[in-house]
Write an enzyme that holds these catalytic residues in place. Structure first.
Site, PDB file in Angstrom:
ATOM      1  N   SER A  11      43.676  30.498  50.015  1.00 57.44           N
ATOM      2  CA  SER A  11      42.840  31.634  49.762  1.00 57.44           C
ATOM      3  C   SER A  11      42.770  32.035  48.307  1.00 57.44           C
ATOM      4  O   SER A  11      43.925  32.111  47.661  1.00 57.44           O
ATOM      5  CB  SER A  11      43.469  32.718  50.566  1.00 57.44           C
ATOM      6  OG  SER A  11      42.453  34.112  50.586  1.00 57.44           O
ATOM      7  N   HIS A  60      38.736  36.833  39.448  1.00 57.36           N
ATOM      8  CA  HIS A  60      37.927  38.022  38.914  1.00 57.36           C
ATOM      9  C   HIS A  60      37.994  37.383  37.168  1.00 57.36           C
ATOM     10  O   HIS A  60      38.925  37.608  36.382  1.00 57.36           O
ATOM     11  CB  HIS A  60      38.877  39.072  38.787  1.00 57.36           C
ATOM     12  CG  HIS A  60      38.892  39.850  40.255  1.00 57.36           C
ATOM     13  ND1 HIS A  60      37.852  40.392  41.031  1.00 57.36           N
ATOM     14  CD2 HIS A  60      39.941  39.966  41.117  1.00 57.36           C
ATOM     15  CE1 HIS A  60      38.194  40.784  42.132  1.00 57.36           C
ATOM     16  NE2 HIS A  60      39.352  40.315  42.411  1.00 57.36           N
ATOM     17  N   HIS A  65      35.227  34.262  45.571  1.00 59.51           N
ATOM     18  CA  HIS A  65      36.143  34.269  46.738  1.00 59.51           C
ATOM     19  C   HIS A  65      36.065  32.985  47.642  1.00 59.51           C
ATOM     20  O   HIS A  65      34.799  32.385  47.781  1.00 59.51           O
ATOM     21  CB  HIS A  65      36.250  35.509  47.434  1.00 59.51           C
ATOM     22  CG  HIS A  65      36.703  35.357  49.086  1.00 59.51           C
ATOM     23  ND1 HIS A  65      36.055  34.877  50.101  1.00 59.51           N
ATOM     24  CD2 HIS A  65      38.025  35.373  49.335  1.00 59.51           C
ATOM     25  CE1 HIS A  65      37.050  34.821  51.163  1.00 59.51           C
ATOM     26  NE2 HIS A  65      38.126  35.046  50.822  1.00 59.51           N
ATOM     27  N   ASN A  95      38.290  30.715  51.201  1.00 60.33           N
ATOM     28  CA  ASN A  95      39.493  30.643  52.116  1.00 60.33           C
ATOM     29  C   ASN A  95      38.869  29.600  53.040  1.00 60.33           C
ATOM     30  O   ASN A  95      38.014  29.584  53.597  1.00 60.33           O
ATOM     31  CB  ASN A  95      39.458  32.007  52.879  1.00 60.33           C
ATOM     32  CG  ASN A  95      40.560  31.794  53.852  1.00 60.33           C
ATOM     33  OD1 ASN A  95      40.501  31.600  54.765  1.00 60.33           O
ATOM     34  ND2 ASN A  95      41.614  32.482  53.468  1.00 60.33           N
ATOM     35  N   ARG A 144      41.181  27.667  56.142  1.00 56.26           N
ATOM     36  CA  ARG A 144      42.352  28.155  56.981  1.00 56.26           C
ATOM     37  C   ARG A 144      42.212  27.306  58.430  1.00 56.26           C
ATOM     38  O   ARG A 144      41.048  26.880  58.812  1.00 56.26           O
ATOM     39  CB  ARG A 144      42.546  29.458  57.377  1.00 56.26           C
ATOM     40  CG  ARG A 144      41.534  30.053  57.865  1.00 56.26           C
ATOM     41  CD  ARG A 144      41.539  31.535  58.132  1.00 56.26           C
ATOM     42  NE  ARG A 144      40.498  32.159  58.543  1.00 56.26           N
ATOM     43  CZ  ARG A 144      39.263  32.511  58.316  1.00 56.26           C
ATOM     44  NH1 ARG A 144      38.969  32.342  57.094  1.00 56.26           N
ATOM     45  NH2 ARG A 144      38.230  32.996  58.894  1.00 56.26           N
ATOM     46  N   HIS A 166      30.368  50.926  55.740  1.00 55.86           N
ATOM     47  CA  HIS A 166      30.156  52.302  55.585  1.00 55.86           C
ATOM     48  C   HIS A 166      29.429  52.493  54.295  1.00 55.86           C
ATOM     49  O   HIS A 166      28.960  53.700  53.928  1.00 55.86           O
ATOM     50  CB  HIS A 166      31.715  52.890  55.358  1.00 55.86           C
ATOM     51  CG  HIS A 166      32.616  52.124  54.266  1.00 55.86           C
ATOM     52  ND1 HIS A 166      33.300  50.829  54.525  1.00 55.86           N
ATOM     53  CD2 HIS A 166      32.592  52.572  52.889  1.00 55.86           C
ATOM     54  CE1 HIS A 166      33.749  50.792  53.368  1.00 55.86           C
ATOM     55  NE2 HIS A 166      33.634  51.581  52.428  1.00 55.86           N
ATOM     56  N   GLY A 190      53.464  40.951  60.380  1.00 58.45           N
ATOM     57  CA  GLY A 190      54.792  40.717  60.164  1.00 58.45           C
ATOM     58  C   GLY A 190      55.361  39.727  59.112  1.00 58.45           C
ATOM     59  O   GLY A 190      56.461  39.756  58.942  1.00 58.45           O
ATOM     60  N   GLY A 225      53.352  38.234  56.727  1.00 56.75           N
ATOM     61  CA  GLY A 225      52.620  38.176  55.722  1.00 56.75           C
ATOM     62  C   GLY A 225      53.372  38.368  54.437  1.00 56.75           C
ATOM     63  O   GLY A 225      54.266  39.281  54.547  1.00 56.75           O
ATOM     64  N   ARG A 226      53.095  37.957  53.234  1.00 64.30           N
ATOM     65  CA  ARG A 226      53.659  38.425  52.071  1.00 64.30           C
ATOM     66  C   ARG A 226      52.961  39.329  51.312  1.00 64.30           C
ATOM     67  O   ARG A 226      51.917  38.717  50.846  1.00 64.30           O
ATOM     68  CB  ARG A 226      53.889  37.047  51.083  1.00 64.30           C
ATOM     69  CG  ARG A 226      54.955  37.489  50.087  1.00 64.30           C
ATOM     70  CD  ARG A 226      55.152  35.861  49.289  1.00 64.30           C
ATOM     71  NE  ARG A 226      56.169  36.099  48.267  1.00 64.30           N
ATOM     72  CZ  ARG A 226      55.722  36.067  46.954  1.00 64.30           C
ATOM     73  NH1 ARG A 226      54.220  35.798  46.689  1.00 64.30           N
ATOM     74  NH2 ARG A 226      56.471  36.211  45.943  1.00 64.30           N
TER      75      ARG A 226
END
Length: 308
Positions: free
Chosen positions: A99, A103, A113, A115, A117, A182, A265, A267-268
């Site tokens: 991933s 910028h 971007h 990714n 997987r 949104h 739980g 993930g870093r």
């Protein structure tokens, strides 16, 4: 959804490719920047998983960027992964991927971007469920038709050997996914997005993922080279920081990878949040003045559009 047994050698092949892709992208970006180098942080967690985070910052071209590889394990899927897929509840899982978010410093160079997987969920007595996902998208602050056409043409060319139907399908999925509900606006000008992909079987799915993964840097590098020396002012930097706020909003509210990493739980946190830009603004109730370059981003680029 098709599912086939996942042998260790198969999973190893995907892992090897993703690590090679990480190397190739970092090498190319370093060559473009010419000054900064990626720092490498290899990590391992007792909770299950390891990875290799690579971050570049304060370069001649790139203000901040991360190209991360992770391979995480868990005994039970988080709610975000099984809420709409009840057949996955109670399964152990492996998830691996590369991933990246880049910028650039110059506001006329877009953020990008990508990714790619691979996911497999297993349960005793049942066949594994597996799929690939990923893609890439472009987020300009100041739009150029030439850049958008090149980005999408490269994506279309990469999809073509695997079926003419794939580019329009993946483009549509990208437009729909990278939409800030949104705000009622797209995050950028789109690209490719796919998930739960395993229709052609493992071999053909993997070949397609490799083709798309390899095409990312060919889509992005020429745009960076074309715009990197464009003169800019503090006004342009201000608008860049304002629009980066939209990037933060999407990643923290909607991005599946971010939510999975935070909820699983395993993930870093440093790797998950490396995608956030270094400087961001939220200006209350601001809108661009009619007829300006900033207004043109909204009217001409932040809308669903066929570029090729």
């Amino acid at each position: 959804m098709a599912s086939n047994p996942m042998e260790a050698v198969t999973i190893s092949a995907v892992r090897d490719y993703l690590l090679e892709l990480q190397d190739a992208i970092c090498n190319r970006l370093e060559a473009i920047d010419g000054r900064a180098r990626f720092i490498t942080d290899a990590w391992e967690r007792d909770a299950g998983g390891s990875g290799r985070s690579r971050v570049i910052s304060q370069g001649a071209v790139f203000e901040k960027g991360g190209v991360n590889f992770s391979h995480v394990f868990g005994s039970r899927l988080p709610p975000s992964a099984s809420a709409t897929r009840p057949e996955l509840a109670g399964r152990s899982f492996q998830a691996m991927g590369v991933s990246l978010v880049i910028h650039p410093d110059n506001p006329f160079v877009p953020t990008s971007h990508a990714n790619f997987r691979f996911f497999v969920a297993e349960k005793d007595g049942e066949q594994p469920v597996w799929w690939f996902g990923g893609g890439y998208d472009l987020t300009p602050y100041y739009g150029f038709d030439e850049d958008c056409r090149h980005w999408h043409q490269t994506a279309k060319n990469a999809c073509a050997p695997f079926g003419d139907h794939l580019y329009p399908r993946f483009k549509k999925e990208c437009d729909e996914y990278f939409f800030i509900k949104h705000r009622g606006e797209p995050r950028g000008v789109g690209g490719l997005f796919f998930d739960d992909f395993n229709e052609p079987g493992f071999v053909d799915s993997f070949e397609m993922v490799k083709a798309l993964g390899n095409s990312y840097i060919e889509a992005y590098a020429p745009i960076v080279e074309r715009r990197r020396a464009t003169p800019y002012s503090e006004h342009h930097k201000h608008f860049q920081a304002y629009r980066r706020g939209r990037y933060v909003e999407f990643n923290l509210v909607y991005d599946r990878g971010t939510l999975f990493g935070l909820q699983s739980g395993v993930g870093r946190i440093e790797s998950i949040l490396m995608s956030l830009p270094p400087v961001v603004r939220w200006d209350y109730n601001w809108v661009p003045e009619h007829g300006t370059e900033e207004a043109r981003l909204y009217s001409d680029y932040l809308r669903f559009r066929d570029w090729v």
